[in-house]
Design an enzyme around this catalytic site. Structure first.
Site, short mmCIF file in Angstrom:
data_model
loop_
_atom_site.label_atom_id
_atom_site.label_comp_id
_atom_site.label_asym_id
_atom_site.label_seq_id
_atom_site.Cartn_x
_atom_site.Cartn_y
_atom_site.Cartn_z
N ASP A 22 0.82 -1.22 0.00
CA ASP A 22 0.00 0.00 0.00
C ASP A 22 0.85 1.27 0.00
O ASP A 22 0.69 2.14 0.86
CB ASP A 22 -0.92 0.02 1.22
CG ASP A 22 -1.68 -1.29 1.41
OD1 ASP A 22 -2.18 -1.82 0.39
OD2 ASP A 22 -1.78 -1.77 2.55
N GLU A 27 -11.66 0.97 -2.20
CA GLU A 27 -10.89 1.27 -0.98
C GLU A 27 -9.65 2.08 -1.34
O GLU A 27 -9.51 2.55 -2.48
CB GLU A 27 -10.48 -0.05 -0.29
CG GLU A 27 -9.67 -0.97 -1.20
CD GLU A 27 -9.40 -2.33 -0.57
OE1 GLU A 27 -9.76 -2.54 0.60
OE2 GLU A 27 -8.84 -3.20 -1.26
#
Length: 516
Positions: free
Chosen positions: A21, A190
């Site tokens: 991420d 997301e």
């Protein structure tokens, strides 16, 4: 995991290990990156580059996870999820979501710190992937976040808030600004990253899941919407599955680039660098017309010497390098500082000696994404029967090789493993004598993260390394790639159980790509 300075082309991934991420910014001539660290400590790794290709690990922003009582034991899929890195008002800021606690932030005057202690911006279950925006045109500040269904029962939507400009509190209850259920074919929306560009509010956010998803771009003239959307990066006919979730950055010369991850099983989420441009309609175009590139012309930046996050360690003064993290908040006494080289670990007494996955005192680093050989010297010092130490490949299943002191006081070479979901480890090979209480341990990690363990106890002239056990296929945790680990432990009992000393930790990449 680096590029030669005279090579006009770089190859992906630029960070070939589990830097999950990623988010990236530029401040002056420097590029800065952070990534998820989940339940390991220290957390929030800090990486630096001058060319977007060669990266070094310069520290961590989070010394310990908070609340500290929640992370005294391993919680491998909890903790720090999908941080956002920003620079505003002369400070660096990192926001992240803990799915069980809420939205946190830390800040610092310099990237290397010192960083503030975590501040809880908004408490709540399932609040993940937050990203702030300070709008220099209006003076307003905003924050967007996603939702974890496992904690909140909600997913596939992004919620926006007004935020106080000092970044420590939100000014409203929030509003759903993008509902993925209303977009045909979209699911698991997301990881939003929030920007202001060309008069538009932009949210770059992935959908479709980590292994199979795509990168979306959303834009609106108002932060609270309505937003229009477009898919701007997807696998197409490449071998890069699920290319998404990362950050956009612009170089001093005006080039645009996008860094994102690719889920690669036991190797975790490796990081790719994609060229980015804007089409006639004002939408970003990432990679090769929306498909990830395997290689590309290097960014228009000054050449830099090859660099990559450190892996090798001589442990000077008994201190592990920046690349190491504990599997939970560390405690005093696990490692002893001293004047020589070598990592001196206490054989911590535990009722969980049968399962390394339950231990907080495993010192870990990321598994390289390329075939490699890992070696370390181990000495098991005087201690109690049952004291043991070794080198592990740790995931939902694990295997380790090392030394153990028997009831007769003799030290033996042992090799053990645990299957996925098994609650007790088993012998992978019969114990063998280690008469001097020393061994050189090795793991050869080949394609598909298949691991072959071997050892050299120095008990026979010319014998060298000898294989041990069957090939072990490394496995990831739920959200985390497999880890390399050093551990020392002992069964429950009274008194000091002894120590183990690790020296000359080395990782040799077996296949270096000349075109990297």
């Amino acid at each position: 995991m680096s590029a030669a300075p005279d090579d006009p082309v770089y190859r992906n991934p630029v960070l070939d290990a589990d830097w999950s991420d990623p988010d990236v910014i530029r401040v002056g001539d420097d590029f800065h990156l952070t990534a998820s660290s989940f339940g390991r400590a220290p957390g929030l790794p800090l990486l630096h580059s001058r060319d977007l290709v060669n990266w070094t690990l310069v520290g961590h922003a989070l010394e310990r996870l908070e609340p500290e009582g929640e992370f005294t034991t391993p919680r491998h899929d909890c903790g720090v999820w999908a941080p956002a890195l920003r620079h505003h008002d002369g400070r660096f800021w990192i926001f992240w979501g803990d799915p069980d606690q809420g939205v946190f932030q830390v800040s610092a005057p310099e990237f290397r710190g010192p960083w503030t202690r975590p501040h809880l911006v908004k408490a709540g279950k399932g609040l993940i992937d937050p990203c702030p925006l300070w709008d220099d045109e209006t003076g307003e500040a905003y924050l967007v976040h996603a939702w974890a269904k496992s904690r909140s029962g909600v997913k596939n939507r992004l919620t926006g808030h007004r935020m106080h400009p000092h970044g420590t509190e939100l000014l409203d209850e929030g509003k759903v600004i993008i509902d993925g259920d209303r977009i045909p074919g979209w699911f698991t929306l997301e990881g939003p990253k929030l920007y202001k560009h060309d008069g538009w509010y932009w949210i770059l956010a992935p959908a479709g899941g980590v292994e199979t998803g795509w990168q979306g771009a959303f834009r609106s003239r108002s932060f609270f919407g309505p937003y229009e959307e477009k898919v701007v990066l997807e696998q197409k006919d490449t071998d890069v599955n699920g290319p998404h979730q990362g950050g956009w950055v612009r170089t001093p010369s005006g080039e645009d680039w996008f860094l994102h991850f690719q889920q690669r099983g036991a190797y975790g989420r490796v990081v790719h660098l994609q060229p980015m441009r804007w089409d006639d309609g004002g939408w970003p175009v990432i990679g090769d017309d929306g498909a990830p590139v395997a290689g590309h012309r290097r960014p228009d930046l000054p050449p830099q010497p090859p660099a990559a996050p450190a892996t090798d360690d001589d442990f000077p003064g008994g201190r592990p390098g920046r690349q190491w993290q504990w599997t939970a908040n560390p405690r005093d006494g696990w490692a002893t500082h001293h004047s020589a080289d070598g990592l001196r670990l206490t054989c911590v007494r535990t009722a969980d000696a049968h399962d390394l996955r339950a231990l907080p005192n495993v010192l870990t680093q990321r598994l390289p994404g390329a075939p490699c050989t890992v070696e370390v010297d181990l000495r098991l010092d005087d201690g109690e029967p049952g004291a043991r130490a070794g080198l592990a490949v740790l995931g939902d299943a694990y295997s380790w090789i090392g030394l153990e002191r028997g009831q007769d006081g003799a030290v033996r070479l042992v090799h053990r493993f645990a299957e996925t979901a098994a609650d007790h480890e088993r012998d992978a090979a019969p114990p063998r004598p280690a008469p001097d209480g020393r061994a050189r341990l090795r793991v050869d990690i080949g394609a598909g993260a298949r691991c072959r363990f071997s050892y050299d106890t120095g008990d026979g002239a010319g014998k060298g390394f000898r294989p041990s056990g069957q090939v072990f296929a490394a496995t990831p945790w739920r959200w985390v790639g497999a880890l390399l680990g050093l551990v020392a432990l002992a069964p429950t009992g009274q008194g000091h159980a002894g120590t183990a000393t690790f020296t000359q930790f080395r990782i040799r990449i077996q296949e270096k790509r000349a075109d990297r």
